[in-house]
Design an enzyme around this catalytic site. Sequence first.
Site, PDB file in Angstrom:
ATOM      1  N   LEU A  31      24.497  48.996  62.401  1.00 24.35           N
ATOM      2  CA  LEU A  31      25.070  50.339  61.992  1.00 24.35           C
ATOM      3  C   LEU A  31      24.521  50.707  60.918  1.00 24.35           C
ATOM      4  O   LEU A  31      24.517  49.677  59.878  1.00 24.35           O
ATOM      5  CB  LEU A  31      26.613  50.413  62.328  1.00 24.35           C
ATOM      6  CG  LEU A  31      27.304  50.025  63.466  1.00 24.35           C
ATOM      7  CD1 LEU A  31      28.753  50.060  63.110  1.00 24.35           C
ATOM      8  CD2 LEU A  31      27.005  51.121  64.549  1.00 24.35           C
ATOM      9  N   ASP A  77      51.646  21.529  32.415  1.00 23.45           N
ATOM     10  CA  ASP A  77      51.361  21.331  34.080  1.00 23.45           C
ATOM     11  C   ASP A  77      50.333  20.814  34.613  1.00 23.45           C
ATOM     12  O   ASP A  77      50.197  20.136  35.646  1.00 23.45           O
ATOM     13  CB  ASP A  77      51.901  22.774  34.603  1.00 23.45           C
ATOM     14  CG  ASP A  77      51.198  23.725  34.349  1.00 23.45           C
ATOM     15  OD1 ASP A  77      50.439  23.796  33.245  1.00 23.45           O
ATOM     16  OD2 ASP A  77      50.952  24.873  35.037  1.00 23.45           O
ATOM     17  N   ARG A  98      41.660  29.804  25.527  1.00 20.58           N
ATOM     18  CA  ARG A  98      43.175  29.364  25.892  1.00 20.58           C
ATOM     19  C   ARG A  98      43.930  30.383  25.533  1.00 20.58           C
ATOM     20  O   ARG A  98      44.155  31.186  24.712  1.00 20.58           O
ATOM     21  CB  ARG A  98      43.654  28.230  25.245  1.00 20.58           C
ATOM     22  CG  ARG A  98      45.259  27.668  25.722  1.00 20.58           C
ATOM     23  CD  ARG A  98      45.636  26.421  25.005  1.00 20.58           C
ATOM     24  NE  ARG A  98      46.822  26.286  25.651  1.00 20.58           N
ATOM     25  CZ  ARG A  98      47.891  25.399  24.999  1.00 20.58           C
ATOM     26  NH1 ARG A  98      47.984  25.310  23.838  1.00 20.58           N
ATOM     27  NH2 ARG A  98      48.900  25.203  25.923  1.00 20.58           N
ATOM     28  N   LEU A  99      44.744  30.628  26.490  1.00 18.22           N
ATOM     29  CA  LEU A  99      46.035  31.550  26.583  1.00 18.22           C
ATOM     30  C   LEU A  99      47.229  30.812  26.540  1.00 18.22           C
ATOM     31  O   LEU A  99      47.402  30.218  27.731  1.00 18.22           O
ATOM     32  CB  LEU A  99      46.123  32.477  27.699  1.00 18.22           C
ATOM     33  CG  LEU A  99      47.273  33.452  27.707  1.00 18.22           C
ATOM     34  CD1 LEU A  99      47.381  34.329  26.443  1.00 18.22           C
ATOM     35  CD2 LEU A  99      47.171  34.336  29.019  1.00 18.22           C
ATOM     36  N   ILE A 123      26.518  56.882  62.973  1.00 18.20           N
ATOM     37  CA  ILE A 123      27.595  57.308  63.942  1.00 18.20           C
ATOM     38  C   ILE A 123      28.400  58.359  62.899  1.00 18.20           C
ATOM     39  O   ILE A 123      28.602  58.185  61.855  1.00 18.20           O
ATOM     40  CB  ILE A 123      28.686  56.488  64.278  1.00 18.20           C
ATOM     41  CG1 ILE A 123      27.783  55.205  64.964  1.00 18.20           C
ATOM     42  CG2 ILE A 123      29.841  57.200  65.271  1.00 18.20           C
ATOM     43  CD1 ILE A 123      28.932  54.092  65.514  1.00 18.20           C
ATOM     44  N   CYS A 177      43.405  31.620  31.507  1.00 17.23           N
ATOM     45  CA  CYS A 177      42.551  31.159  30.432  1.00 17.23           C
ATOM     46  C   CYS A 177      41.237  31.043  30.950  1.00 17.23           C
ATOM     47  O   CYS A 177      40.823  31.478  31.950  1.00 17.23           O
ATOM     48  CB  CYS A 177      42.833  29.648  30.499  1.00 17.23           C
ATOM     49  SG  CYS A 177      44.356  29.321  29.800  1.00 17.23           S
TER      50      CYS A 177
END
Length: 311
Positions: A205, A108, A50-51, A237, A2
């Site tokens: 470096l 949930d 929303r999904l 290098i 979502c």
Amino acid sequence: MCGIWALFGLSAHTSIHSNSSFTKIHHRGPDAWRIEFDNRVKNSCIGFHRLSIVDCLYGMQPMKLHQYPYLSLLCNGEIYNCHRVSGLTLQIGALREQFDFKYETNCDVECILHLFAAGGVENVVKNLDGVFAFILIDAKEGRVHCGRDPYGVRPLFRLYSEIGVLGVCSEAKDLQKKSVTENIRTLLTASVKKRLMAERRIGCLLSGGLDSSLVAALTVQLAREANLPYKIQTFAIGMEDSPDIVAARKVAAHIGSEHHDVFFTAEDVIQALDAVLYHLETADITTVRASVGECYEMRKYCIPIFIGRAF
């Protein structure tokens, strides 16, 4: 997946901001969307794409419950310890059973509201088992709480502008480009600056690529501002015919570092490989390839080395 989106501290009309930015994350939730303005939280606007996966009928957000009318929740997540997936039997240790919450939906993420009401935001994050990113608004206290799972499986980006606007979104593209760029600059500069604490001479470096060049340029600039009593050294290098060597020389000349080329051959790699593997304790090819020069060749110089690297 979502999409959650919120702006706080707005001075212009909320519709201007919602029309220009909210739609950019439509792909995260094609089933439904909602934008909400609540007069109890002034100068703000929140939105949700929303999904539908759990409780397709009553799980729309922003979520509010009759028990806590002052709380509003936006959440992109899956909370695994809410209840058992198969059937309606509660999982042992599930939040609904453990705290005897009175649920109003079968969604949930509703447990986040119950946990917050019972013990604040710390009570939320210490009890959740899942992947999640949430924005929780407490209109009674005038506070906004944002949280994310420890690994960022469900992403959440935050922006706080100089004019006091707080933006929170599932994707960075929905935040203002200029402000995001300024935020990256601020964080990267601060990251380099706090590491200028060594008592020994600092080096970088440098491959001539974007990442190492940015770190080296910032190090040189910040070292001058801090009045360090030496020039920052840079090290390139590689093998003598490496294009990185040439690119690094150009960058070093531009930023004004004391530059050094460090060459090695295929035979040097073979000779160094056992020692590199021993110290790394991994045979990951990307790590080993990068470390042959960094860990083995640079040991001759034994100075604090700054590295800018992308994998």
